[in-house]
Motif scaffolding. Structure first.
Motif, PDB file in Angstrom:
ATOM      1  N   ALA A   1       0.832  -1.206   0.000  1.00 47.20           N
ATOM      2  CA  ALA A   1       0.000   0.000   0.000  1.00 47.20           C
ATOM      3  C   ALA A   1       0.865   1.253   0.000  1.00 47.20           C
ATOM      4  O   ALA A   1       0.561   2.237  -0.682  1.00 47.20           O
ATOM      5  N   ALA A   2       1.965   1.232   0.771  1.00 47.50           N
ATOM      6  CA  ALA A   2       2.866   2.385   0.809  1.00 47.50           C
ATOM      7  C   ALA A   2       3.534   2.594  -0.540  1.00 47.50           C
ATOM      8  O   ALA A   2       3.710   3.729  -0.995  1.00 47.50           O
ATOM      9  N   ALA A   3       3.922   1.504  -1.186  1.00 52.36           N
ATOM     10  CA  ALA A   3       4.554   1.605  -2.500  1.00 52.36           C
ATOM     11  C   ALA A   3       3.567   2.119  -3.543  1.00 52.36           C
ATOM     12  O   ALA A   3       3.950   2.817  -4.482  1.00 52.36           O
ATOM     13  N   ALA A   4       2.299   1.776  -3.356  1.00 53.29           N
ATOM     14  CA  ALA A   4       1.282   2.187  -4.318  1.00 53.29           C
ATOM     15  C   ALA A   4       0.790   3.601  -4.068  1.00 53.29           C
ATOM     16  O   ALA A   4       0.150   4.195  -4.940  1.00 53.29           O
ATOM     17  N   ALA A   5       1.085   4.130  -2.886  1.00 55.97           N
ATOM     18  CA  ALA A   5       0.634   5.483  -2.568  1.00 55.97           C
ATOM     19  C   ALA A   5       1.245   6.457  -3.569  1.00 55.97           C
ATOM     20  O   ALA A   5       2.434   6.421  -3.857  1.00 55.97           O
TER      21      ALA A   5
END
Length: 171
Positions: A77-81
């Motif tokens: 999720a952090a990488a996709a933010a």
């Protein structure tokens, strides 16, 4: 040749045939008994196997595995933010074609195909439930739906648009 020479050759030939038969019988008997024994474990092969499967076995086992899974999801999720999938398009057919059709086209993982019969009960629950399951993921008796189809960079709006497109295009 004399008669006693013929007798000797006959007996000698019988002896050779008997010895060949005995040799074959002993070889077969040895192979049989050897097959009954369990092979000794190879410590190098066992160590390699444990090393190879250790990561898979430890990744999602028990409470530590749940923590590792949660950490992996948070990292994804952090990488996709800040990233938006498919250039932010709200065209459900584009997203379905590039992502959703992998499962919903073939029925993989229990995913319902785009057929009215497979979706009647799901639609009866309401679009809010369908959208929630598509956004947050869902595990049911028929299969599972990963959150955002397994692509965390999809926005909620993209997911809702794709679900609506799928419902509108049932056969």
């Amino acid at each position: 040749m004399r008669n006693h020479d013929l007798v000797f050759l006959k007996h000698f030939s019988q002896l050779i045939v008997f010895l060949i038969g005995l040799t074959i019988a002993l070889i077969l008997l040895g192979l049989y008994f050897n097959g009954l024994q369990q092979p000794d474990p190879n410590p190098i092969a066992e160590k390699a196997t444990v090393e190879r499967i250790r990561g898979v076995g430890e990744a999602y086992a028990g409470s530590t595995g749940a923590a590792a899974q949660a950490a992996a999801q948070a990292a994804a999720a952090a990488a996709a933010a800040g990233q938006v999938a498919y250039e932010g398009t709200l065209d459900g057919s584009v997203i379905y074609g590039k992502l959703c059709s992998a499962c919903h086209g073939s029925g993989a993982g229990g995913a319902p195909k785009l057929e009215q019969a497979a979706w009647t009960a799901r639609i009866a629950q309401g679009m809010d439930v369908l959208n929630d399951h598509a956004i947050n993921g869902f595990t049911g008796q028929a299969g599972l739906m990963p959150a955002k189809g397994g692509n965390p960079s999809l926005t909620d709006e993209q997911v809702v648009a794709t679900v609506q497109w799928m419902v509108d295009n049932l056969k």
